[in-house]
Motif scaffolding. Sequence first.
Motif, PDB file in Angstrom:
ATOM      1  N   ARG A   1      55.166   8.820  17.025  1.00 15.51           N
ATOM      2  CA  ARG A   1      54.570  10.127  16.722  1.00 15.51           C
ATOM      3  C   ARG A   1      54.668  10.500  15.245  1.00 15.51           C
ATOM      4  O   ARG A   1      54.379  11.634  14.894  1.00 15.51           O
ATOM      5  CB  ARG A   1      55.241  11.219  17.580  1.00 15.51           C
ATOM      6  CG  ARG A   1      55.101  11.035  19.103  1.00 15.51           C
ATOM      7  CD  ARG A   1      55.605  12.288  19.828  1.00 15.51           C
ATOM      8  NE  ARG A   1      56.910  12.639  19.320  1.00 15.51           N
ATOM      9  CZ  ARG A   1      58.042  12.665  20.031  1.00 15.51           C
ATOM     10  NH1 ARG A   1      58.020  12.421  21.322  1.00 15.51           N
ATOM     11  NH2 ARG A   1      59.193  12.969  19.451  1.00 15.51           N
TER      12      ARG A   1
ATOM     13  N   SER B   1      60.036   7.662  19.704  1.00 16.18           N
ATOM     14  CA  SER B   1      59.564   8.842  18.981  1.00 16.18           C
ATOM     15  C   SER B   1      58.908   8.469  17.640  1.00 16.18           C
ATOM     16  O   SER B   1      58.147   9.258  17.080  1.00 16.18           O
ATOM     17  CB  SER B   1      60.710   9.835  18.772  1.00 16.18           C
ATOM     18  OG  SER B   1      61.768   9.213  18.094  1.00 16.18           O
TER      19      SER B   1
ATOM     20  N   SER C   1      61.223   2.473  17.967  1.00 13.97           N
ATOM     21  CA  SER C   1      61.831   3.684  18.535  1.00 13.97           C
ATOM     22  C   SER C   1      60.692   4.519  19.086  1.00 13.97           C
ATOM     23  O   SER C   1      59.702   4.761  18.377  1.00 13.97           O
ATOM     24  CB  SER C   1      62.554   4.424  17.407  1.00 13.97           C
ATOM     25  OG  SER C   1      62.780   5.762  17.745  1.00 13.97           O
TER      26      SER C   1
ATOM     27  N   TYR D   1      60.423  13.640  25.207  1.00 13.32           N
ATOM     28  CA  TYR D   1      60.435  12.301  25.829  1.00 13.32           C
ATOM     29  C   TYR D   1      61.901  11.974  26.135  1.00 13.32           C
ATOM     30  O   TYR D   1      62.742  11.956  25.231  1.00 13.32           O
ATOM     31  CB  TYR D   1      59.816  11.335  24.820  1.00 13.32           C
ATOM     32  CG  TYR D   1      60.333   9.920  24.782  1.00 13.32           C
ATOM     33  CD1 TYR D   1      60.240   9.080  25.886  1.00 13.32           C
ATOM     34  CD2 TYR D   1      60.870   9.402  23.590  1.00 13.32           C
ATOM     35  CE1 TYR D   1      60.697   7.764  25.806  1.00 13.32           C
ATOM     36  CE2 TYR D   1      61.320   8.088  23.512  1.00 13.32           C
ATOM     37  CZ  TYR D   1      61.240   7.277  24.617  1.00 13.32           C
ATOM     38  OH  TYR D   1      61.683   5.983  24.536  1.00 13.32           O
TER      39      TYR D   1
ATOM     40  N   ALA E   1      60.003  17.037  18.672  1.00 12.31           N
ATOM     41  CA  ALA E   1      59.249  17.181  19.927  1.00 12.31           C
ATOM     42  C   ALA E   1      59.340  18.609  20.444  1.00 12.31           C
ATOM     43  O   ALA E   1      60.412  19.231  20.431  1.00 12.31           O
ATOM     44  CB  ALA E   1      59.796  16.206  20.962  1.00 12.31           C
TER      45      ALA E   1
ATOM     46  N   SER F   1      70.639   7.543  21.905  1.00 10.32           N
ATOM     47  CA  SER F   1      69.502   7.893  22.769  1.00 10.32           C
ATOM     48  C   SER F   1      69.108   6.726  23.674  1.00 10.32           C
ATOM     49  O   SER F   1      68.624   6.955  24.781  1.00 10.32           O
ATOM     50  CB  SER F   1      68.314   8.487  22.016  1.00 10.32           C
ATOM     51  OG  SER F   1      68.042   7.861  20.852  1.00 10.32           O
TER      52      SER F   1
ATOM     53  N   HIS G   1      68.411   7.513  27.467  1.00  8.68           N
ATOM     54  CA  HIS G   1      67.156   7.198  28.174  1.00  8.68           C
ATOM     55  C   HIS G   1      67.462   6.410  29.447  1.00  8.68           C
ATOM     56  O   HIS G   1      66.894   6.663  30.500  1.00  8.68           O
ATOM     57  CB  HIS G   1      66.241   6.339  27.298  1.00  8.68           C
ATOM     58  CG  HIS G   1      65.556   7.082  26.194  1.00  8.68           C
ATOM     59  ND1 HIS G   1      64.608   8.045  26.426  1.00  8.68           N
ATOM     60  CD2 HIS G   1      65.673   6.999  24.847  1.00  8.68           C
ATOM     61  CE1 HIS G   1      64.174   8.512  25.267  1.00  8.68           C
ATOM     62  NE2 HIS G   1      64.806   7.896  24.293  1.00  8.68           N
TER      63      HIS G   1
HETATM   64  O1  PMV Z   1      62.867   7.724  19.958  1.00 12.44           O
HETATM   65  P1  PMV Z   1      64.173   7.774  20.661  1.00 12.44           P
HETATM   66  O2  PMV Z   1      64.378   6.637  21.601  1.00 12.44           O
HETATM   67  O3  PMV Z   1      65.321   7.956  19.687  1.00 12.44           O
HETATM   68  O4  PMV Z   1      64.197   9.071  21.626  1.00 12.44           O
HETATM   69  C1  PMV Z   1      64.083  10.358  21.131  1.00 12.44           C
HETATM   70  C2  PMV Z   1      64.226  11.341  22.192  1.00 12.44           C
HETATM   71  C3  PMV Z   1      64.269  12.803  21.766  1.00 12.44           C
HETATM   72  O5  PMV Z   1      64.361  12.964  20.376  1.00 12.44           O
HETATM   73  C4  PMV Z   1      65.479  13.455  22.397  1.00 12.44           C
HETATM   74  C5  PMV Z   1      63.038  13.554  22.297  1.00 12.44           C
HETATM   75  C6  PMV Z   1      61.744  13.254  21.606  1.00 12.44           C
HETATM   76  O6  PMV Z   1      60.720  13.307  22.296  1.00 12.44           O
HETATM   77  O7  PMV Z   1      61.737  13.029  20.384  1.00 12.44           O
END
Ligand code: PMV
Length: 360
Positions: A170, A167, A165, A33, A29, A223, A227
């Motif tokens: 994306r 991210s 998850s 997020y 990113a 994470s 969050h």
């Molecule tokens: O997808 P998660 O819940 O593991 O969150 C990822 C959060 C970050 O990697 C820190 C930021 C991002 O946008 O990828």
Amino acid sequence: MEIATFLPKTYTESIDNGSVTWKSPSNIALIKYWGKKEDQIPQNPSISFTLDACATVTTLTYKKKEVTNDHFSFELFFEGKQKDDFKPKINIFLERIHQYLPFLKDFHFTIETSNSFPHSSGIASSASGMSALALCLMSLEKELNPTMTDKDFNRKASFLARLGSGSASRSIEGDLIVWGEHLDTIGSNDVFAIKYPYKVHEIFKNFHDTILLVDKGEKQVSSTVGHNLMHNHPFAQQRFAQAHENLTKMQSVLADGDLNEFIAIVESEALTLHAMMMTSMPYFILMKPNTLEIINHIWKFREESGTHICFTLDAGANVHILYPENEKEIVYSFIQKELVKFCQNGHHICDRIGFGAKKV
Ligand code: PMV
């Protein structure tokens, strides 16, 4: 965007068994997020570069159950070995997506998965892992409904991956991806990620990301916990507003190829992410002394060399070093000479911007 769009139509085909393999990349990113509402709805929009080398390959083998029952039936192999401790996470994922893929309890699945990056490198594998599994399940749904378009396939894959998850939503396509509703980005929404819809300058088409593995240990704070700490966080609302503003600013940066402004936004986003961690209650620090050594060396080298090297961080101590193709020789030789010594056993991964998941 109506979530009901993802409820299945009637299937026209039936299938007894089969197998499918997807290779899905990780992503990094640029605008982060951090903070979510219920059902994996992000508190702010984010934008990422899809990566190329860091990927998960997942093979899903499916066989219709002889007698249907009311539970998910699957075995899981990670890098060739049965991995029962990953099963609860997959079970939660299947529970969350069952209403969108109602055939899940009709099959027995074998999930075989492996990562291209070293095991326990500290690289988040949830983005590539959850997107690879979502894509395999979508391929099965496409067998049942062969008229599904590629566009609908990718949207639903991103929608499902998000439920594993955030991210991971994306990681379906490349090369620049936006997830989360943003007024200035047409088509952006909270439930699936989209390709960045505006002009992108050539300089951003083949960016490099060299990942320095500073700490390969298990993170002290997951994470998911991080969050959650954004609920009641004293700076949460300002942070979410800032992400919206940064994404708007990023649009002209990406269109004009303004590397200096790109650096300012990307580094500020990385440090803001970690500032949120340090100012939550309870507070925590994921950076390590070598993370800071690397950052300081990057700043000094950028000043002296006039190059456009910059860094970003995810939720860990590792450093992602971003730089354009036309500076790769000078930057990579600096990395080898000055930075690799701060990595655990000298480990680093040379990655670059990628174009999304592929069926193998
Ligand atoms: O997808 P998660 O819940 O593991 O969150 C990822 C959060 C970050 O990697 C820190 C930021 C991002 O946008 O990828």
